[in-house]
Design a protein around this motif. Structure first.
Motif, PDB file in Angstrom:
ATOM      1  N   LYS A 156     -11.917  20.096  -2.141  1.00  0.00           N
ATOM      2  CA  LYS A 156     -13.006  20.082  -3.131  1.00  0.00           C
ATOM      3  C   LYS A 156     -13.488  18.668  -3.432  1.00  0.00           C
ATOM      4  O   LYS A 156     -14.552  18.483  -4.002  1.00  0.00           O
ATOM      5  N   ARG A 157     -12.672  17.687  -3.075  1.00  0.00           N
ATOM      6  CA  ARG A 157     -13.061  16.303  -3.310  1.00  0.00           C
ATOM      7  C   ARG A 157     -13.819  15.757  -2.095  1.00  0.00           C
ATOM      8  O   ARG A 157     -13.626  16.227  -0.971  1.00  0.00           O
ATOM      9  N   PRO A 158     -14.632  14.712  -2.323  1.00  0.00           N
ATOM     10  CA  PRO A 158     -15.397  14.156  -1.200  1.00  0.00           C
ATOM     11  C   PRO A 158     -14.565  13.270  -0.281  1.00  0.00           C
ATOM     12  O   PRO A 158     -15.011  12.900   0.806  1.00  0.00           O
ATOM     13  N   ASN A 159     -13.346  12.931  -0.710  1.00  0.00           N
ATOM     14  CA  ASN A 159     -12.488  12.040   0.088  1.00  0.00           C
ATOM     15  C   ASN A 159     -11.265  12.797   0.596  1.00  0.00           C
ATOM     16  O   ASN A 159     -10.873  13.819   0.043  1.00  0.00           O
ATOM     17  N   ILE A 160     -10.667  12.263   1.637  1.00  0.00           N
ATOM     18  CA  ILE A 160      -9.394  12.790   2.121  1.00  0.00           C
ATOM     19  C   ILE A 160      -8.271  12.181   1.290  1.00  0.00           C
ATOM     20  O   ILE A 160      -8.483  11.230   0.537  1.00  0.00           O
ATOM     21  N   ALA A 161      -7.092  12.731   1.435  1.00  0.00           N
ATOM     22  CA  ALA A 161      -5.839  12.156   0.904  1.00  0.00           C
ATOM     23  C   ALA A 161      -5.670  12.272  -0.609  1.00  0.00           C
ATOM     24  O   ALA A 161      -4.699  11.765  -1.169  1.00  0.00           O
ATOM     25  N   ASP A 162      -6.585  12.916  -1.258  1.00  0.00           N
ATOM     26  CA  ASP A 162      -6.506  13.089  -2.717  1.00  0.00           C
ATOM     27  C   ASP A 162      -6.260  11.753  -3.407  1.00  0.00           C
ATOM     28  O   ASP A 162      -6.983  10.800  -3.169  1.00  0.00           O
ATOM     29  N   ASN A 163      -5.222  11.663  -4.255  1.00  0.00           N
ATOM     30  CA  ASN A 163      -5.032  10.442  -5.053  1.00  0.00           C
ATOM     31  C   ASN A 163      -4.507   9.251  -4.254  1.00  0.00           C
ATOM     32  O   ASN A 163      -4.493   8.130  -4.749  1.00  0.00           O
ATOM     33  N   VAL A 164      -4.086   9.494  -3.019  1.00  0.00           N
ATOM     34  CA  VAL A 164      -3.565   8.407  -2.191  1.00  0.00           C
ATOM     35  C   VAL A 164      -4.707   7.682  -1.446  1.00  0.00           C
ATOM     36  O   VAL A 164      -4.477   6.664  -0.800  1.00  0.00           O
ATOM     37  N   TYR A 165      -5.904   8.179  -1.594  1.00  0.00           N
ATOM     38  CA  TYR A 165      -7.058   7.627  -0.873  1.00  0.00           C
ATOM     39  C   TYR A 165      -7.242   6.133  -1.160  1.00  0.00           C
ATOM     40  O   TYR A 165      -7.190   5.703  -2.316  1.00  0.00           O
ATOM     41  N   THR A 166      -7.461   5.370  -0.107  1.00  0.00           N
ATOM     42  CA  THR A 166      -7.766   3.951  -0.269  1.00  0.00           C
ATOM     43  C   THR A 166      -9.053   3.624   0.463  1.00  0.00           C
ATOM     44  O   THR A 166      -9.407   4.270   1.447  1.00  0.00           O
ATOM     45  N   GLN A 167      -9.729   2.625  -0.038  1.00  0.00           N
ATOM     46  CA  GLN A 167     -10.949   2.131   0.606  1.00  0.00           C
ATOM     47  C   GLN A 167     -10.710   0.700   1.040  1.00  0.00           C
ATOM     48  O   GLN A 167     -10.053  -0.070   0.342  1.00  0.00           O
ATOM     49  N   ASP A 168     -11.272   0.373   2.194  1.00  0.00           N
ATOM     50  CA  ASP A 168     -11.221  -1.006   2.668  1.00  0.00           C
ATOM     51  C   ASP A 168     -12.448  -1.726   2.122  1.00  0.00           C
ATOM     52  O   ASP A 168     -13.568  -1.466   2.541  1.00  0.00           O
TER      53      ASP A 168
END
Ligand SMILES: Cc1cc2nc3c(=O)[nH]c(=O)nc-3n(C[C@H](O)[C@H](O)[C@H](O)COP(=O)(O)OP(=O)(O)OC[C@H]3O[C@@H](n4cnc5c(N)ncnc54)[C@H](O)[C@@H]3O)c2cc1C
Length: 81
Positions: free
Chosen positions: A33-45
């Motif tokens: 349901k979120r726009p990112n993978i990995a839920d709360n572990v998601y990181t951006q470079d």
């Protein structure tokens, strides 16, 4: 298209499960349901800096098998707690 598995959630469990069943030759669809993978572990470079969007995550384990497994997928930064 029909899939062998439907995984709801691309967090650590869903992503790991999907990877393993795919490696075992099954087809799998992962939705979230979120726009990112990995839920709360998601990181951006961001300009070479790993930004933990939803709070800092530190990987820690004393299990060599787990450590070896996750190190197949990413290069980890050194961290001393
Ligand atoms: C701020 C913070 C810091 C943390 N720090 C650490 C740490 O340093 N070290 C550590 O080991 N752990 C840490 N954790 C815990 C760690 O993030 C979780 O244990 C881990 O991410 C859980 O993974 P999971 O796959 O079980 O669940 P989740 O990552 O919660 O995955 C579930 C997924 O399912 C999706 N989903 C849920 N319902 C639906 C639906 N109805 N339809 C579609 N998608 C849906 C969600 O969007 C999510 O992506 C931290 C957690 C937080 C919040």
């Amino acid at each position: 298209m029909k899939y062998d598995y439907l995984v709801v959630g691309s967090g650590l469990f869903g992503a790991s499960f999907a990877h393993e069943v795919k490696a075992a030759g099954k087809s799998v669809l992962v939705i979230d349901k979120r726009p990112n993978i990995a839920d709360n572990v998601y990181t951006q470079d961001v300009e070479g800096i790993h930004v933990h969007r939803f709070g800092t995550h530190i990987f820690h384990t004393n299990d060599k098998e787990v450590r070896d497994y996750v190190n197949r997928f990413a290069v980890f930064n050194h961290f001393t707690n």
